[in-house]
Design a protein around this motif. Structure first.
Motif: not given
Ligand code: GLP
Length: 242
Positions: A223-242
Motif C-alpha cells: 500500500l506504500q506504493l498507492h498514490p492515494d492512501l489514507t490510514v486512520i488509526v485508533s490506539t484504543e482497542d474496540i471496546p468490549a461493550d461496543f
C-alpha cells in the motif's frame, strides 16, 4: 500517504464514516470496496445512523466486498455475505443487486473469481476501497507470500489467520481453510484506499506495513506504493461493550 491517529475506536469510526459519506455525497453512483472484520463495524453503524437521519442515500451505490470463505453460503452466520447484510446492507437503501460478495459456494470457484474481477471492471473499477489489516499484515485474505500480480483468486488461509478468526466460530475446526479474495492487484487498482486499524495489538504490524520494506511477507506494505492512501488509526482497542 495520510495517517491520522485517533484516541478512541469511536473517533476512528466516525472519521472513516465521514470519508465514506463524502465519497457517496460527491459521487452518488460511487463504487465502494468494503471489508469485514470487527474494525469497520463502528463506521458501518455510523453510516446507518446518518442514513436514518436522511443525510445519506445509497440508492445508486455499488459495493464489492474483499472476500468470502470458500464453502460458506450467505445464510451461514460467519459468512461475509451474512455479515455485510446484517452490519450494513439491510439497514440502508442500497439495492441488494448492487452489492457483491464473492460466492463461497460457487461450483467452480476459479471461474467465480474471474467473474468477480470482470464485474468490478464492468462497474468502472473501485472508487474507494476500505480495508482492515490482519494480525500478520494480510489485507482481504491476501496472506504473507502472496504474489502482487494476483487478481481475485482462491487462497489458502494461514494457521495464524485461522486461529485469529476462530474467535467468531464455535471451534477452530469449523473455520474454512480457503477463501476467495480480491488479489493485491485488484486492491491496488482502486482509485483511493482507506485503511482502518484499531488496537495496540495491530500497531507493530501497521508500523511494518507503512514504514518497513515493501515485501510480499507483509502484504499491506504494498500500500506504500498507492498514490492515494489514507490510514486512520485508533490506539484504543474496540471496546468490549461496543
Ligand atoms: C479477516 C478479513 C480481513 C480483515 C481481518 C482483520 O481476516 N479477511 O479483511 O481486515 O480479518 O479483522 P479485524 O478487523 O476483526 O481485526
Amino acid at each position: 500517504m495520510k495517517i491520522m491517529y485517533t484516541d478512541t475506536y469511536a473517533n476512528m469510526s466516525r472519521r472513516a464514516a465521514n470519508i465514506i459519506s463524502a465519497q457517496i455525497i460527491l459521487h452518488p453512483k460511487t463504487v465502494l470496496g468494503l471489508p469485514t472484520g470487527t474494525t469497520p463495524i463502528g463506521a458501518y453503524r455510523q453510516l446507518i445512523e446518518w442514513y436514518k437521519k436522511g443525510d445519506l442515500d445509497f440508492s445508486q451505490v455499488t459495493t464489492f466486498n474483499l472476500d468470502e470463505y470458500l464453502g460458506l453460503d450467505g445464510s451461514h452466520p460467519q459468512s461475509y455475505r451474512y455479515f455485510m447484510d446484517n452490519q450494513l446492507f439491510d439497514h440502508v437503501n442500497i439495492r441488494k443487486g448492487n452489492t457483491h460478495v464473492p460466492d463461497g459456494t460457487a461450483a467452480d470457484p476459479e471461474a467465480e473469481c474471474e467473474l468477480y474481477e470482470q464485474a468490478i471492471k464492468e462497474a468502472g473499477g473501485i472508487d474507494l476501497q476500505v480495508l482492515g489489516i490482519g494480525n500478520n499484515g494480510h489485507i482481504g485474505f491476501n496472506e504473507p507470500g502472496t504474489a502482487y500480480e494476483k487478481t481475485t483468486n482462491v487462497t489458502e488461509l494461514t494457521e495464524s489467520t485461522i486461529e485469529a478468526n476462530s474467535r467468531l466460530f464455535a471451534s477452530k475446526e469449523e473455520v474454512p481453510t480457503k477463501a476467495l479474495t480480491m488479489g493485491m492487484k485488484t486492491i491496488m487498482h482502486a482509485r483511493r484506499i482507506l485503511l482502518l486499524v484499531s488496537g495496540q495489538h495491530k500497531l507493530d504490524i501497521l508500523n511494518a506495513a507503512l514504514h518497513g520494506p515493501i515485501t510480499p511477507e507483509v502484504p499491506a506494505s504494498l500500500l506504500q506504493l498507492h498514490p492515494d492512501l489514507t490510514v486512520i488509526v485508533s490506539t484504543e482497542d474496540i471496546p468490549a461493550d461496543f
